[in-house]
Motif scaffolding. Structure first.
Motif, PDB file in Angstrom:
ATOM      1  N   ILE A  14       3.627   0.111   7.243  1.00 21.41           N
ATOM      2  CA  ILE A  14       3.227   0.554   8.231  1.00 21.41           C
ATOM      3  C   ILE A  14       2.635   2.118   7.558  1.00 21.41           C
ATOM      4  N   CYS A  15       1.746   2.664   8.365  1.00 18.31           N
ATOM      5  CA  CYS A  15       0.608   3.174   7.807  1.00 18.31           C
ATOM      6  C   CYS A  15       0.996   5.243   8.836  1.00 18.31           C
ATOM      7  N   ASN A  16       1.365   5.617   7.790  1.00 17.59           N
ATOM      8  CA  ASN A  16       1.694   7.713   8.303  1.00 17.59           C
ATOM      9  C   ASN A  16       0.808   8.352   8.112  1.00 17.59           C
ATOM     10  N   PHE A  17      -0.360   8.017   7.651  1.00 20.07           N
ATOM     11  CA  PHE A  17      -1.070   8.744   7.030  1.00 20.07           C
ATOM     12  C   PHE A  17      -1.787   9.936   7.788  1.00 20.07           C
ATOM     13  N   GLN A  18      -2.270  10.713   7.481  1.00 24.72           N
ATOM     14  CA  GLN A  18      -2.237  12.072   8.213  1.00 24.72           C
ATOM     15  C   GLN A  18      -3.641  12.385   7.567  1.00 24.72           C
ATOM     16  N   ARG A  19      -4.719  12.497   9.004  1.00 23.97           N
ATOM     17  CA  ARG A  19      -6.463  12.752   8.308  1.00 23.97           C
ATOM     18  C   ARG A  19      -6.652  14.046   8.887  1.00 23.97           C
ATOM     19  N   GLU A  20      -7.356  15.156   8.115  1.00 24.43           N
ATOM     20  CA  GLU A  20      -7.665  15.775   8.612  1.00 24.43           C
ATOM     21  C   GLU A  20      -8.101  16.325  10.487  1.00 24.43           C
ATOM     22  N   GLN A  23      -7.491  12.268  13.499  1.00 21.68           N
ATOM     23  CA  GLN A  23      -7.367  10.565  13.974  1.00 21.68           C
ATOM     24  C   GLN A  23      -6.614   9.256  13.026  1.00 21.68           C
ATOM     25  N   ASP A  24      -5.111   9.442  13.149  1.00 23.51           N
ATOM     26  CA  ASP A  24      -4.129   9.113  12.061  1.00 23.51           C
ATOM     27  C   ASP A  24      -3.188   8.173  13.335  1.00 23.51           C
ATOM     28  N   CYS A  25      -2.570   7.099  11.949  1.00 27.36           N
ATOM     29  CA  CYS A  25      -1.557   7.261  12.109  1.00 27.36           C
ATOM     30  C   CYS A  25      -0.048   7.721  12.756  1.00 27.36           C
ATOM     31  N   PHE A  26      -0.137   8.388  11.932  1.00 26.84           N
ATOM     32  CA  PHE A  26       1.086   9.844  12.334  1.00 26.84           C
ATOM     33  C   PHE A  26       0.688   9.955  13.221  1.00 26.84           C
ATOM     34  N   GLY A  55       0.376   3.789   3.300  1.00 26.39           N
ATOM     35  CA  GLY A  55      -0.725   5.614   2.474  1.00 26.39           C
ATOM     36  C   GLY A  55      -2.116   5.092   3.784  1.00 26.39           C
ATOM     37  N   CYS A  56      -3.348   5.022   4.381  1.00 23.96           N
ATOM     38  CA  CYS A  56      -4.144   4.637   5.084  1.00 23.96           C
ATOM     39  C   CYS A  56      -4.632   2.915   5.114  1.00 23.96           C
ATOM     40  N   LEU A  57      -4.479   2.391   5.826  1.00 24.82           N
ATOM     41  CA  LEU A  57      -4.352   0.791   5.910  1.00 24.82           C
ATOM     42  C   LEU A  57      -6.075   0.818   6.397  1.00 24.82           C
ATOM     43  N   GLY A  58      -7.030   1.299   6.768  1.00 23.56           N
ATOM     44  CA  GLY A  58      -8.052   0.966   6.655  1.00 23.56           C
ATOM     45  C   GLY A  58      -8.955   0.989   7.820  1.00 23.56           C
ATOM     46  N   LYS A  59      -7.801   0.930   9.099  1.00 22.72           N
ATOM     47  CA  LYS A  59      -7.694   1.196  10.185  1.00 22.72           C
ATOM     48  C   LYS A  59      -7.300   1.598  11.162  1.00 22.72           C
ATOM     49  N   CYS A  60      -8.034   3.181  10.660  1.00 26.95           N
ATOM     50  CA  CYS A  60      -7.205   4.162  11.553  1.00 26.95           C
ATOM     51  C   CYS A  60      -7.856   4.509  13.121  1.00 26.95           C
ATOM     52  N   SER A  61      -8.597   4.556  13.524  1.00 28.28           N
ATOM     53  CA  SER A  61      -9.628   4.241  14.885  1.00 28.28           C
ATOM     54  C   SER A  61      -8.758   3.212  15.933  1.00 28.28           C
ATOM     55  N   ILE A  64      -1.854   2.785  15.510  1.00 28.55           N
ATOM     56  CA  ILE A  64      -1.068   2.506  14.132  1.00 28.55           C
ATOM     57  C   ILE A  64      -1.077   1.409  13.290  1.00 28.55           C
ATOM     58  N   ALA A  65      -1.416   1.322  12.463  1.00 24.12           N
ATOM     59  CA  ALA A  65      -1.539   0.497  11.642  1.00 24.12           C
ATOM     60  C   ALA A  65      -0.911  -0.198  11.105  1.00 24.12           C
ATOM     61  N   MET A  66      -0.095  -2.485  10.967  1.00 21.06           N
ATOM     62  CA  MET A  66       1.212  -2.208  10.197  1.00 21.06           C
ATOM     63  C   MET A  66       0.835  -3.649   9.826  1.00 21.06           C
TER      64      MET A  66
HETATM   65  S1  FES Z   1      -4.590   6.873   9.191  1.00 23.57           S
HETATM   66 FE1  FES Z   1      -3.304   4.518  10.232  1.00 23.57          FE
HETATM   67  S2  FES Z   1      -5.106   2.582   8.465  1.00 23.57           S
HETATM   68 FE2  FES Z   1      -6.327   4.856   8.257  1.00 23.57          FE
END
Ligand code: FES
Length: 101
Positions: A14-20, A23-26, A55-61, A64-66
């Motif tokens: 499960i993506c838990n990435f945080q972007r500046e 617009q992220d899954c976190f 980390g980021c799964l490349g589906k940020c928009s 949540i990506a899994m």
């Molecule tokens: S921040 Fe979750 S897919 Fe990029």
């Protein structure tokens, strides 16, 4: 080198990435969802389901990506309240895998 057989039959990333730009899954609730599923996997799957904070799964928009293995499926637009539906799907996946063995 040592090795041992892995206990998990299904792994969920499960993506838990945080972007500046936030617009992220976190920021869409991935942490709570991951915590909930990790606890369930630990308490109820006997180690057969492993939930991994990724980390980021490349589906940020579309987060949540899994991603799930060995099904090799990626899920997008997952909501933090989808935990029960995900657990049901994981139980079905486990049953399917066990039937193959
Ligand atoms: S921040 Fe979750 S897919 Fe990029």
């Amino acid at each position: 080198m040592k090795n041992e057989k892995m206990k998990s039959l299904v792994e969920v990333y499960i993506c838990n990435f945080q972007r500046e730009d936030s617009q992220d899954c976190f920021n869409k609730g991935a942490k709570d969802l991951t915590d909930q599923l990790k606890k369930w996997a630990k308490d109820e799957s006997n180690g057969e389901v492993k939930v991994i904070r990724s980390g980021c799964l490349g589906k940020c928009s579309e987060g949540i990506a899994m991603a799930c293995y060995p099904q090799k499926k990626i899920f997008t637009e997952v909501k933090k309240d989808d935990g029960e539906e995900i657990k049901k799907g994981l139980k079905e996946a486990l049953a399917e895998i066990k039937n193959l063995h």
